[in-house]
Each structure stands twice: as C-alpha cells, then as structure tokens.
Design a protein around this motif. Structure first.
Motif, PDB file in Angstrom:
ATOM      1  N   LEU A   1      55.524  65.916  40.323  1.00  0.00           N
ATOM      2  CA  LEU A   1      54.407  66.249  39.432  1.00  0.00           C
ATOM      3  C   LEU A   1      53.074  66.118  40.162  1.00  0.00           C
ATOM      4  N   LEU A   2      52.947  65.066  40.972  1.00  0.00           N
ATOM      5  CA  LEU A   2      51.682  64.818  41.668  1.00  0.00           C
ATOM      6  C   LEU A   2      51.409  65.820  42.790  1.00  0.00           C
ATOM      7  N   PHE A   3      52.392  66.029  43.651  1.00  0.00           N
ATOM      8  CA  PHE A   3      52.130  66.770  44.881  1.00  0.00           C
ATOM      9  C   PHE A   3      52.589  68.222  44.869  1.00  0.00           C
ATOM     10  N   VAL A   4      53.524  68.560  44.000  1.00  0.00           N
ATOM     11  CA  VAL A   4      53.983  69.950  43.933  1.00  0.00           C
ATOM     12  C   VAL A   4      53.301  70.691  42.782  1.00  0.00           C
ATOM     13  N   PHE A   5      53.309  70.074  41.606  1.00  0.00           N
ATOM     14  CA  PHE A   5      52.733  70.718  40.423  1.00  0.00           C
ATOM     15  C   PHE A   5      51.278  70.320  40.164  1.00  0.00           C
ATOM     16  N   LYS A   6      50.762  69.402  41.006  1.00  0.00           N
ATOM     17  CA  LYS A   6      49.344  69.002  40.953  1.00  0.00           C
ATOM     18  C   LYS A   6      48.925  68.481  39.573  1.00  0.00           C
ATOM     19  N   VAL A   7      49.820  67.755  38.937  1.00  0.00           N
ATOM     20  CA  VAL A   7      49.498  67.144  37.642  1.00  0.00           C
ATOM     21  C   VAL A   7      48.795  65.816  37.926  1.00  0.00           C
ATOM     22  N   PRO A   8      47.575  65.632  37.434  1.00  0.00           N
ATOM     23  CA  PRO A   8      46.842  64.397  37.755  1.00  0.00           C
ATOM     24  C   PRO A   8      47.381  63.195  36.991  1.00  0.00           C
ATOM     25  N   LEU A   9      47.223  62.020  37.594  1.00  0.00           N
ATOM     26  CA  LEU A   9      47.568  60.785  36.911  1.00  0.00           C
ATOM     27  C   LEU A   9      46.573  60.516  35.793  1.00  0.00           C
ATOM     28  N   LEU A  10      47.020  59.864  34.753  1.00  0.00           N
ATOM     29  CA  LEU A  10      46.107  59.444  33.683  1.00  0.00           C
ATOM     30  C   LEU A  10      45.143  58.399  34.235  1.00  0.00           C
ATOM     31  N   SER A  11      43.894  58.490  33.841  1.00  0.00           N
ATOM     32  CA  SER A  11      42.935  57.466  34.250  1.00  0.00           C
ATOM     33  C   SER A  11      43.165  56.218  33.402  1.00  0.00           C
ATOM     34  N   THR A  12      43.025  55.061  34.048  1.00  0.00           N
ATOM     35  CA  THR A  12      43.208  53.800  33.332  1.00  0.00           C
ATOM     36  C   THR A  12      41.995  52.908  33.531  1.00  0.00           C
ATOM     37  N   SER A  13      41.685  52.145  32.507  1.00  0.00           N
ATOM     38  CA  SER A  13      40.574  51.193  32.610  1.00  0.00           C
ATOM     39  C   SER A  13      41.082  49.924  33.281  1.00  0.00           C
ATOM     40  N   VAL A  14      40.313  49.399  34.217  1.00  0.00           N
ATOM     41  CA  VAL A  14      40.708  48.216  34.978  1.00  0.00           C
ATOM     42  C   VAL A  14      39.839  47.047  34.578  1.00  0.00           C
ATOM     43  N   SER A  15      40.468  45.943  34.209  1.00  0.00           N
ATOM     44  CA  SER A  15      39.727  44.733  33.851  1.00  0.00           C
ATOM     45  C   SER A  15      39.088  44.133  35.106  1.00  0.00           C
ATOM     46  N   THR A  16      37.938  43.549  34.932  1.00  0.00           N
ATOM     47  CA  THR A  16      37.242  42.920  36.070  1.00  0.00           C
ATOM     48  C   THR A  16      37.192  41.402  35.907  1.00  0.00           C
ATOM     49  N   SER A  17      38.102  40.859  35.137  1.00  0.00           N
ATOM     50  CA  SER A  17      38.124  39.418  34.886  1.00  0.00           C
ATOM     51  C   SER A  17      38.357  38.644  36.177  1.00  0.00           C
ATOM     52  N   ASN A  18      37.645  37.535  36.343  1.00  0.00           N
ATOM     53  CA  ASN A  18      37.809  36.681  37.515  1.00  0.00           C
ATOM     54  C   ASN A  18      38.456  35.347  37.166  1.00  0.00           C
ATOM     55  N   THR A  19      38.855  35.190  35.906  1.00  0.00           N
ATOM     56  CA  THR A  19      39.430  33.937  35.435  1.00  0.00           C
ATOM     57  C   THR A  19      40.896  34.122  35.097  1.00  0.00           C
ATOM     58  N   LEU A  20      41.737  33.298  35.692  1.00  0.00           N
ATOM     59  CA  LEU A  20      43.171  33.377  35.421  1.00  0.00           C
ATOM     60  C   LEU A  20      43.450  32.975  33.980  1.00  0.00           C
ATOM     61  N   ASP A  21      44.140  33.847  33.266  1.00  0.00           N
ATOM     62  CA  ASP A  21      44.502  33.589  31.876  1.00  0.00           C
ATOM     63  C   ASP A  21      46.031  33.482  31.810  1.00  0.00           C
TER      64      ASP A  21
ATOM     65  N   ILE B   1      56.996  58.414  32.468  1.00  0.00           N
ATOM     66  CA  ILE B   1      56.389  59.747  32.573  1.00  0.00           C
ATOM     67  C   ILE B   1      55.139  59.848  31.704  1.00  0.00           C
ATOM     68  N   PHE B   2      55.225  59.380  30.460  1.00  0.00           N
ATOM     69  CA  PHE B   2      54.071  59.482  29.564  1.00  0.00           C
ATOM     70  C   PHE B   2      53.072  58.353  29.754  1.00  0.00           C
ATOM     71  N   CYS B   3      53.461  57.340  30.524  1.00  0.00           N
ATOM     72  CA  CYS B   3      52.514  56.285  30.882  1.00  0.00           C
ATOM     73  C   CYS B   3      51.594  56.750  32.004  1.00  0.00           C
ATOM     74  N   PHE B   4      52.154  57.553  32.933  1.00  0.00           N
ATOM     75  CA  PHE B   4      51.393  57.991  34.101  1.00  0.00           C
ATOM     76  C   PHE B   4      50.731  59.354  33.930  1.00  0.00           C
ATOM     77  N   PHE B   5      51.283  60.197  33.030  1.00  0.00           N
ATOM     78  CA  PHE B   5      50.778  61.568  32.910  1.00  0.00           C
ATOM     79  C   PHE B   5      50.517  61.935  31.444  1.00  0.00           C
ATOM     80  N   GLU B   6      49.583  62.868  31.248  1.00  0.00           N
ATOM     81  CA  GLU B   6      49.319  63.374  29.903  1.00  0.00           C
ATOM     82  C   GLU B   6      50.510  64.198  29.394  1.00  0.00           C
ATOM     83  N   VAL B   7      50.637  64.258  28.075  1.00  0.00           N
ATOM     84  CA  VAL B   7      51.712  65.048  27.484  1.00  0.00           C
ATOM     85  C   VAL B   7      51.397  66.534  27.634  1.00  0.00           C
ATOM     86  N   SER B   8      52.334  67.260  28.200  1.00  0.00           N
ATOM     87  CA  SER B   8      52.210  68.712  28.358  1.00  0.00           C
ATOM     88  C   SER B   8      53.621  69.267  28.452  1.00  0.00           C
ATOM     89  N   LEU B   9      53.746  70.578  28.454  1.00  0.00           N
ATOM     90  CA  LEU B   9      55.064  71.190  28.597  1.00  0.00           C
ATOM     91  C   LEU B   9      55.716  70.745  29.899  1.00  0.00           C
TER      92      LEU B   9
END
Length: 278
Positions: free
Chosen positions: A128-148, A78-86
């Motif tokens: 939360l997404l479709f009934v209460f319209k709580v937006p997902l947290l934005s996440t930064s996406v790596s653009t690496s092209n090299t397998l690590d 829940i707190f990974c996908f959404f901001e903390v709120s009531l």
C-alpha cells in the motif's frame, strides 16, 4: 449460533484465550475506543475463519478460533494505519485470507503465534505504501515528559490490538482474567516490567506511556505462562528480550507490530528445548 461462538473464540485467541467471554470483552474494549476498528476486527476474523473453512483446514483448529485471531489483528492494523477506501478494504480482505494460509503452513513447522498476522500485514502495508502510494494516517504524538505508570500499564494491554485507551486496556485485562487468573497475573507483571525496561533504556516517555513498550511483553508472558519458578525466569527473560527487540526494530523504521514477541517467544522455546536436551 455455533459460527458466532467460533468468531468470538477467534477474537479471544488474539491473547490466546480460548473463551467466548474473553472474545466478547475484547470486542467491547475495541468498540469502546473505535467503532471502525471494532468492525475491522470483526471483519478480519470473519474473513480469515471463512477462508479456513473454504480451504478445509482442520475443523478442530477452526472451532477453537485458531484461524480467526491473526485475521482480526490484520484487519485492525490496516484501518489503524490507513484511511478507509476501496483499496484498503481489498487489502484487509486479502490480508485476512493470507493470514489463514500462512497460519496453516507455518503451523506444520512451529508454533505460529501471531507471525501470520505480522507477515501478512507487512506484505500488505508495504504494498500500500510503496506500490499503491497510499499514505499513512497522521497521528497525534504526546509530548509528555513524565512517566505515568498507570497509563503505560493499561495502554500496554490496549496496544496488543492497536488501542491506545486506558479503559480499553482494562477491558482487555478483564478478558484475560475471566479465563485464566495466572495468565492475568503474568500479564500485569509483563506490562509493568516491559514499560520499565523501555524507560530504563531511554525510550521516549510518550511511547512508554502509550503502552508501546509493554504489549509485546504481555504476549510473551501469556504465551509462556507456567507454574514453576523456572517459568517465571524464562518469562522475565522473554519480557526484557521482546522489549529490546521492539526498541531495536523500531530504530530501523520497520513497523514492528508483534514481531518482537514472536521472535522472543521462539527464541526462549528454542533455548528451553536445548537446555532440556542437555
């Protein structure tokens, strides 16, 4: 003190380790990456465990942490996908309680694994997404092209609890190792094979490096651990199957969570049962 041990076992059971030291190491790993998600894990475990006690579910199961780990995962999710709120705090509470209820009834039918967490989180997340319209947290996406390989390996352990952090992943591996060396060996094998399977099937390198192709595989390997070569074969099939399910479910836009692991493990157990009956 006894209740604290139950909570630690509940956190340890996220990766099926009925061990308080495993629980401590898992917690340390989560808090190392995020104090908020650490609190979410503790809160989810507390709420789901207390729910089971209030509902008078089997004491031995509660004592062994079986009513804590799905709540821990739900709380983190829940707190990974959404901001903390009531609203999201209430969702965490409801989700943790719901995970215990689902666990109790599903346990009467089959091995639940993390299915209660998946079902509870899907219900709450989509509400939360479709009934209460709580937006997902934005996440930064790596653009690496090299397998690590090192990053994908370590992050695969971390992603079991939504932690993309290499140090956290190593804490998680240590948590398994202190309880069961064979499970730890199979988990290492799964992290590598799952990541390579995702890479071979042309998943984005950034997702592979983030551990998203390995965490379901790790859970499969731990859940199906055995000492025979037949077990090795079944585990290998489950690892590949869970990775392919992860890729396929991801293409639908569904939040996959640990559903690929649950489906793969159930499938393998069913195949083993059919084979043994022949």
């Amino acid at each position: 003190m006894r209740f604290l041990l139950i909570i630690l076992r509940g956190i340890g059971q996220v990766m099926f380790q009925n061990n308080i030291y495993s629980g401590v190491l898992f917690l340390v790993g989560i808090f190392f990456n995020s104090w908020l998600l650490g609190l979410a894990a503790l809160s989810g475990t507390l709420i789901s465990t207390c729910s089971a006690l209030i509902l008078r579910y089997p004491k031995e199961d509660v004592k062994n942490g079986l009513y804590g780990f799905n709540g821990a995962l739900t709380g983190i999710a829940i707190f990974c996908f959404f901001e903390v709120s009531l609203t999201t705090i209430l969702a965490l509470i409801i989700g943790a309680v719901l995970s215990s209820i689902i666990m109790y009834y599903l346990k009467k039918i089959t091995l639940p694994f993390t299915a209660p967490f998946v079902i509870a989180t899907w219900i709450l997340a989509y509400l939360l997404l479709f009934v209460f319209k709580v937006p997902l947290l934005s996440t930064s996406v790596s653009t690496s092209n090299t397998l690590d390989i090192l990053a994908s390996f370590s992050n695969s352990f971390g992603q079991v609890m939504f932690q993309e952090n290499m140090i956290t992943g190593l804490f998680f591996l240590l948590a398994i190792l202190v309880n069961n060396r064979l499970m730890a060996i199979y988990a290492v094998y799964a992290a590598i094979l799952g990541s390579l399977t995702g890479w071979l099937f042309l998943e984005s390198v950034s997702e592979v490096n983030a551990g998203l192709m390995g965490y379901n595989a790790i859970l499969c390997a731990i859940a199906l651990t055995g000492k025979s070569w037949k077990d090795f074969l079944w585990i290998s099939i489950a690892i590949i199957l869970s990775t392919l399910l992860n890729i396929g479910m991801g293409l639908t836009g569904l939040i996959t969570l640990t559903a690929p692991f649950v489906l793969a493990a159930w499938g393998i157990l069913m195949l083993k049962k059919v084979k043994n009956s022949l």
